[in-house]
Design an enzyme around this catalytic site. Structure first.
Site, PDB file in Angstrom:
ATOM      1  N   MET A  53      22.645  28.826 -25.544  1.00  0.00           N
ATOM      2  CA  MET A  53      22.407  28.916 -26.980  1.00  0.00           C
ATOM      3  C   MET A  53      22.542  27.502 -27.539  1.00  0.00           C
ATOM      4  SD  MET A  53      24.498  32.418 -27.910  1.00  0.00           S
ATOM      5  CE  MET A  53      26.110  31.678 -27.622  1.00  0.00           C
ATOM      6  N   HIS A  54      21.415  26.883 -27.843  1.00  0.00           N
ATOM      7  CA  HIS A  54      21.416  25.481 -28.261  1.00  0.00           C
ATOM      8  C   HIS A  54      21.063  25.395 -29.739  1.00  0.00           C
ATOM      9  CE1 HIS A  54      21.130  21.125 -27.334  1.00  0.00           C
ATOM     10  NE2 HIS A  54      20.305  21.135 -28.378  1.00  0.00           N
ATOM     11  N   CYS A  70      23.988  16.108 -27.936  1.00  0.00           N
ATOM     12  CA  CYS A  70      23.136  17.308 -27.985  1.00  0.00           C
ATOM     13  C   CYS A  70      21.851  17.139 -27.183  1.00  0.00           C
ATOM     14  CB  CYS A  70      22.813  17.655 -29.435  1.00  0.00           C
ATOM     15  SG  CYS A  70      24.275  17.978 -30.447  1.00  0.00           S
ATOM     16  N   ARG A  96      26.056  22.315 -36.971  1.00  0.00           N
ATOM     17  CA  ARG A  96      26.988  23.446 -36.831  1.00  0.00           C
ATOM     18  C   ARG A  96      26.899  24.377 -38.044  1.00  0.00           C
ATOM     19  NH1 ARG A  96      30.545  19.376 -35.153  1.00  0.00           N
ATOM     20  NH2 ARG A  96      31.940  19.744 -36.920  1.00  0.00           N
ATOM     21  N   THR A 116      34.357  14.414 -36.645  1.00  0.00           N
ATOM     22  CA  THR A 116      33.289  15.339 -37.036  1.00  0.00           C
ATOM     23  C   THR A 116      33.807  16.558 -37.790  1.00  0.00           C
ATOM     24  OG1 THR A 116      31.450  16.682 -36.192  1.00  0.00           O
ATOM     25  CG2 THR A 116      33.338  16.430 -34.725  1.00  0.00           C
ATOM     26  N   ASP A 128      33.049  25.134 -38.098  1.00  0.00           N
ATOM     27  CA  ASP A 128      31.808  25.599 -37.470  1.00  0.00           C
ATOM     28  C   ASP A 128      31.342  26.853 -38.208  1.00  0.00           C
ATOM     29  OD1 ASP A 128      29.758  26.453 -35.794  1.00  0.00           O
ATOM     30  OD2 ASP A 128      30.837  25.930 -33.959  1.00  0.00           O
ATOM     31  N   ARG A 130      28.479  28.439 -37.697  1.00  0.00           N
ATOM     32  CA  ARG A 130      27.456  29.174 -36.957  1.00  0.00           C
ATOM     33  C   ARG A 130      27.897  30.596 -36.621  1.00  0.00           C
ATOM     34  NH1 ARG A 130      26.526  24.981 -32.172  1.00  0.00           N
ATOM     35  NH2 ARG A 130      28.805  24.926 -32.450  1.00  0.00           N
ATOM     36  N   THR A 151      27.633  26.635 -21.542  1.00  0.00           N
ATOM     37  CA  THR A 151      28.311  26.123 -22.734  1.00  0.00           C
ATOM     38  C   THR A 151      29.643  25.494 -22.355  1.00  0.00           C
ATOM     39  OG1 THR A 151      29.038  26.669 -24.988  1.00  0.00           O
ATOM     40  CG2 THR A 151      29.570  28.267 -23.274  1.00  0.00           C
ATOM     41  N   LYS A 156      31.277  30.017 -28.813  1.00  0.00           N
ATOM     42  CA  LYS A 156      30.037  30.680 -28.400  1.00  0.00           C
ATOM     43  C   LYS A 156      30.340  31.847 -27.460  1.00  0.00           C
ATOM     44  CE  LYS A 156      26.837  26.778 -28.843  1.00  0.00           C
ATOM     45  NZ  LYS A 156      25.871  25.910 -28.133  1.00  0.00           N
TER      46      LYS A 156
END
EC number: 3.5.4.25
Length: 199
Positions: A53-54, A70, A96, A116, A128, A130, A151, A156
């Site tokens: 899952m990118h 990435c 993210r 970050t 994050d 997501r 991953t 994730k």
């Protein structure tokens, strides 16, 4: 319920020499234009395919920015899957989940010394944002319920399992250290990412 909308053959990779298929979907919850890139028809011929899952990263995936890893993770996965088969779920979750412009604002804060996560928090966002529900929907549309997940990110793993996808194995990517991203990678490691800096 999500369904495959179209399935297109194309060549991918930095030299455009790796055969793959790109799948679009309809019926995803947010209607974002996520795609799956399938190698060696893994969705048809493998009971437990390799899946990554990118999340989209314009700066890293396209422009090979020094700020992250990435693009290197994506290319490593493409090369791995060109041999063993697999599926990349390319998710439109820039930064993210905070979006491109907010990510660039976070970069400015990182230039001033924040990591970050601190930068995202300073802008009013969580670490994050997501959610991987639509990734699970994409897998379900391909009749896949069990995967080997590529991953380094424990979020994730937890999220996709919570949406009913069984993980048979977790496959880590390499730690792609380069000038400009070492602080970023160590920040990710401090937040639980499984990174081996010795390789």
């Amino acid at each position: 319920m999500a369904n495959v909308r179209a399935r297109i053959e194309l060549m991918v990779g930095q030299k455009s020499n790796i055969p793959a298929e790109m799948l679009s979907f309809e019926g995803l919850e947010t209607e974002k234009e996520h795609v799956a890139v399938v190698f060696n028809q893994a969705d048809k011929h493998q009971s437990t395919p390799l899946v990554r899952m990118h999340s989209e990263c314009l700066t890293g995936d396209v422009f090979h920015s020094s700020r992250c890893d990435c693009g290197e993770q994506l290319e490593e996965t493409i090369n791995r899957m060109s041999e063993s088969g697999g599926i990349i779920l390319y998710l439109r979750q820039e930064g993210r989940g905070i979006g491109l412009y907010n990510k660039l604002d976070a970069y400015e804060l990182q230039s001033q010394g924040m990591n970050t996560y601190e930068a995202n928090n300073h802008l009013g966002f969580g670490d994050d944002l997501r959610d991987f529900k639509e990734a699970a929907q994409m897998l379900e549309a391909l009749n896949i319920s069990k995967i080997k997940l590529v991953t380094n990110n424990p979020k994730k793993i937890e999220d996709i399992k919570n949406y009913g996808i069984e993980i048979d194995e977790v496959v880590n990517t390499l730690a792609h250290v380069k000038q400009g991203n070492e602080h970023y990678l160590h920040s990710k490691a401090a937040h639980g990412h499984k990174l081996n800096f010795d390789k």
